[in-house]
Design a protein around this motif. Sequence first.
Motif, PDB file in Angstrom:
ATOM      1  N   VAL A  18      -6.581 -19.920  21.771  1.00  0.00           N
ATOM      2  CA  VAL A  18      -7.228 -19.575  20.503  1.00  0.00           C
ATOM      3  C   VAL A  18      -6.440 -20.157  19.334  1.00  0.00           C
ATOM      4  CG1 VAL A  18      -7.917 -17.674  18.982  1.00  0.00           C
ATOM      5  CG2 VAL A  18      -8.347 -17.516  21.443  1.00  0.00           C
ATOM      6  N   LEU A  19      -5.121 -20.078  19.395  1.00  0.00           N
ATOM      7  CA  LEU A  19      -4.292 -20.623  18.326  1.00  0.00           C
ATOM      8  C   LEU A  19      -4.466 -22.139  18.226  1.00  0.00           C
ATOM      9  CD1 LEU A  19      -2.163 -20.373  16.116  1.00  0.00           C
ATOM     10  CD2 LEU A  19      -0.417 -20.553  17.898  1.00  0.00           C
ATOM     11  N   GLU A  20      -4.444 -22.825  19.353  1.00  0.00           N
ATOM     12  CA  GLU A  20      -4.608 -24.286  19.325  1.00  0.00           C
ATOM     13  C   GLU A  20      -5.952 -24.677  18.718  1.00  0.00           C
ATOM     14  OE1 GLU A  20      -3.817 -25.400  23.375  1.00  0.00           O
ATOM     15  OE2 GLU A  20      -1.646 -25.135  23.126  1.00  0.00           O
ATOM     16  N   ARG A  21      -6.990 -23.945  19.045  1.00  0.00           N
ATOM     17  CA  ARG A  21      -8.312 -24.227  18.455  1.00  0.00           C
ATOM     18  C   ARG A  21      -8.313 -23.957  16.958  1.00  0.00           C
ATOM     19  NH1 ARG A  21     -11.909 -21.331  23.145  1.00  0.00           N
ATOM     20  NH2 ARG A  21     -11.639 -22.958  24.720  1.00  0.00           N
ATOM     21  N   ALA A  22      -7.665 -22.890  16.559  1.00  0.00           N
ATOM     22  CA  ALA A  22      -7.588 -22.564  15.127  1.00  0.00           C
ATOM     23  C   ALA A  22      -6.833 -23.657  14.376  1.00  0.00           C
ATOM     24  CB  ALA A  22      -6.913 -21.207  14.928  1.00  0.00           C
ATOM     25  N   ILE A  23      -5.766 -24.153  14.960  1.00  0.00           N
ATOM     26  CA  ILE A  23      -4.989 -25.226  14.327  1.00  0.00           C
ATOM     27  C   ILE A  23      -5.836 -26.490  14.215  1.00  0.00           C
ATOM     28  CG2 ILE A  23      -3.008 -26.775  14.637  1.00  0.00           C
ATOM     29  CD1 ILE A  23      -1.556 -24.302  15.927  1.00  0.00           C
ATOM     30  N   LEU A  24      -6.527 -26.842  15.292  1.00  0.00           N
ATOM     31  CA  LEU A  24      -7.363 -28.050  15.283  1.00  0.00           C
ATOM     32  C   LEU A  24      -8.479 -27.976  14.249  1.00  0.00           C
ATOM     33  CD1 LEU A  24      -7.633 -28.891  19.086  1.00  0.00           C
ATOM     34  CD2 LEU A  24      -6.500 -30.242  17.305  1.00  0.00           C
ATOM     35  N   SER A  25      -9.010 -26.796  14.052  1.00  0.00           N
ATOM     36  CA  SER A  25     -10.118 -26.645  13.091  1.00  0.00           C
ATOM     37  C   SER A  25      -9.626 -26.252  11.696  1.00  0.00           C
ATOM     38  CB  SER A  25     -11.120 -25.619  13.614  1.00  0.00           C
ATOM     39  OG  SER A  25     -10.518 -24.335  13.695  1.00  0.00           O
ATOM     40  N   SER A  26      -8.305 -26.248  11.505  1.00  0.00           N
ATOM     41  CA  SER A  26      -7.692 -25.871  10.215  1.00  0.00           C
ATOM     42  C   SER A  26      -8.074 -24.458   9.771  1.00  0.00           C
ATOM     43  CB  SER A  26      -8.068 -26.880   9.121  1.00  0.00           C
ATOM     44  OG  SER A  26      -7.581 -28.160   9.452  1.00  0.00           O
ATOM     45  N   ASP A  27      -8.237 -23.585  10.741  1.00  0.00           N
ATOM     46  CA  ASP A  27      -8.555 -22.180  10.450  1.00  0.00           C
ATOM     47  C   ASP A  27      -7.242 -21.404  10.315  1.00  0.00           C
ATOM     48  OD1 ASP A  27      -9.440 -19.558  10.288  1.00  0.00           O
ATOM     49  OD2 ASP A  27     -10.855 -19.734  11.960  1.00  0.00           O
ATOM     50  N   THR A  28      -6.655 -21.474   9.143  1.00  0.00           N
ATOM     51  CA  THR A  28      -5.364 -20.828   8.927  1.00  0.00           C
ATOM     52  C   THR A  28      -5.458 -19.306   9.019  1.00  0.00           C
ATOM     53  OG1 THR A  28      -5.721 -20.915   6.538  1.00  0.00           O
ATOM     54  CG2 THR A  28      -4.447 -22.715   7.522  1.00  0.00           C
ATOM     55  N   THR A  29      -6.629 -18.788   8.709  1.00  0.00           N
ATOM     56  CA  THR A  29      -6.821 -17.334   8.781  1.00  0.00           C
ATOM     57  C   THR A  29      -6.699 -16.852  10.221  1.00  0.00           C
ATOM     58  OG1 THR A  29      -8.267 -17.433   6.863  1.00  0.00           O
ATOM     59  CG2 THR A  29      -8.379 -15.444   8.195  1.00  0.00           C
ATOM     60  N   LEU A  30      -7.426 -17.509  11.137  1.00  0.00           N
ATOM     61  CA  LEU A  30      -7.353 -17.123  12.543  1.00  0.00           C
ATOM     62  C   LEU A  30      -5.971 -17.430  13.111  1.00  0.00           C
ATOM     63  CD1 LEU A  30      -8.664 -15.969  15.059  1.00  0.00           C
ATOM     64  CD2 LEU A  30      -9.594 -18.266  15.540  1.00  0.00           C
ATOM     65  N   ALA A  31      -5.387 -18.544  12.726  1.00  0.00           N
ATOM     66  CA  ALA A  31      -4.049 -18.888  13.224  1.00  0.00           C
ATOM     67  C   ALA A  31      -3.037 -17.799  12.842  1.00  0.00           C
ATOM     68  CB  ALA A  31      -3.616 -20.246  12.672  1.00  0.00           C
ATOM     69  N   ALA A  32      -3.098 -17.338  11.602  1.00  0.00           N
ATOM     70  CA  ALA A  32      -2.176 -16.285  11.164  1.00  0.00           C
ATOM     71  C   ALA A  32      -2.420 -14.986  11.917  1.00  0.00           C
ATOM     72  CB  ALA A  32      -2.308 -16.065   9.664  1.00  0.00           C
ATOM     73  N   ALA A  33      -3.684 -14.674  12.170  1.00  0.00           N
ATOM     74  CA  ALA A  33      -4.007 -13.441  12.901  1.00  0.00           C
ATOM     75  C   ALA A  33      -3.502 -13.517  14.342  1.00  0.00           C
ATOM     76  CB  ALA A  33      -5.514 -13.194  12.859  1.00  0.00           C
ATOM     77  N   VAL A  34      -3.661 -14.686  14.973  1.00  0.00           N
ATOM     78  CA  VAL A  34      -3.168 -14.856  16.342  1.00  0.00           C
ATOM     79  C   VAL A  34      -1.640 -14.787  16.351  1.00  0.00           C
ATOM     80  CG1 VAL A  34      -3.005 -16.452  18.299  1.00  0.00           C
ATOM     81  CG2 VAL A  34      -5.195 -16.142  17.121  1.00  0.00           C
ATOM     82  N   LEU A  35      -1.009 -15.401  15.359  1.00  0.00           N
ATOM     83  CA  LEU A  35       0.449 -15.318  15.254  1.00  0.00           C
ATOM     84  C   LEU A  35       0.903 -13.869  15.142  1.00  0.00           C
ATOM     85  CD1 LEU A  35       3.310 -16.460  14.844  1.00  0.00           C
ATOM     86  CD2 LEU A  35       2.790 -16.505  12.399  1.00  0.00           C
TER      87      LEU A  35
END
Length: 193
Positions: free
Chosen positions: A112-129
Motif C-alpha cells: 500500500v505504501l509503495e502504491r501511495a508513493i508511486l501515485s504521489s498520495d502523501t496522505t495515504l503514505a503518511a497514514a500507512v507510516l
Amino acid sequence: MSLDQFTATITSLRDKASATHTAFSNRVTQIRNDPNLSPAGKQAAIRDLYDQHAPGLEQLAAEEKRTVAGKQNELRRAVFGLAPTDSNEIMKFRDAQDRADTIEDERTAQTVLERAILSSDTTLAAAVLERAQSLAWGDVVATYSAAYPDKATYLGELEEINSFADNIQQNFIGGLTYHLAMPSEIATGYART
C-alpha cells in the motif's frame, strides 16, 4: 525544540531533582545531629522538611512527562501531520487513516505504501507510516524514509523519543530521580497531605 534541547531539558530537570535530594539529605542529617531537638522535635522537623521537598520533586516529574509528551507530539505533527486546509482534505486524511488502520501485516503495508508513493498520495503514505511506526514494521518505515527524506530526520528523532519514553531503565531511573524516600523517623504511619 531540537533533540539536543530536549536532552538538555531532561538533564536539567533531573539535575534539579538531584540537587533537591542532596539538600534534603543534608538537612535531614543536620536535624538528626541537632542536640537541641528532642526525638519528637526531630520527627516534626523532618516531617516538615519532607513536606517542603516532595511536592517540588513531583512537579519536576510532571514537567519531564510534559516535556516528553510535547516533543512526541511535535515530532508526530512533523512526520504525520498534513495540516488539511479544507473539509475535503480532512475527509481524505481520515479516510486514509481508516484504510491504514485495517492493514494487518507488514507485507500489505509495504504494498500500500509503495502504491501511495508511486501515485504521489502523501496522505495515504503518511497514514500507512503511522500504522507501520506504531507496529514497529521497520521495512515500511525505511521505505517511507527513503521516499520522503525530508521527513526522515523527524522520524528518527520520534523513534528516539519513543524509545526513551518506553525504555524501562529510563523510566526506572526517572522514577527514582523524582521519588523522595521518607526518612525512618516518619516512614511509619505518615501520609503527606
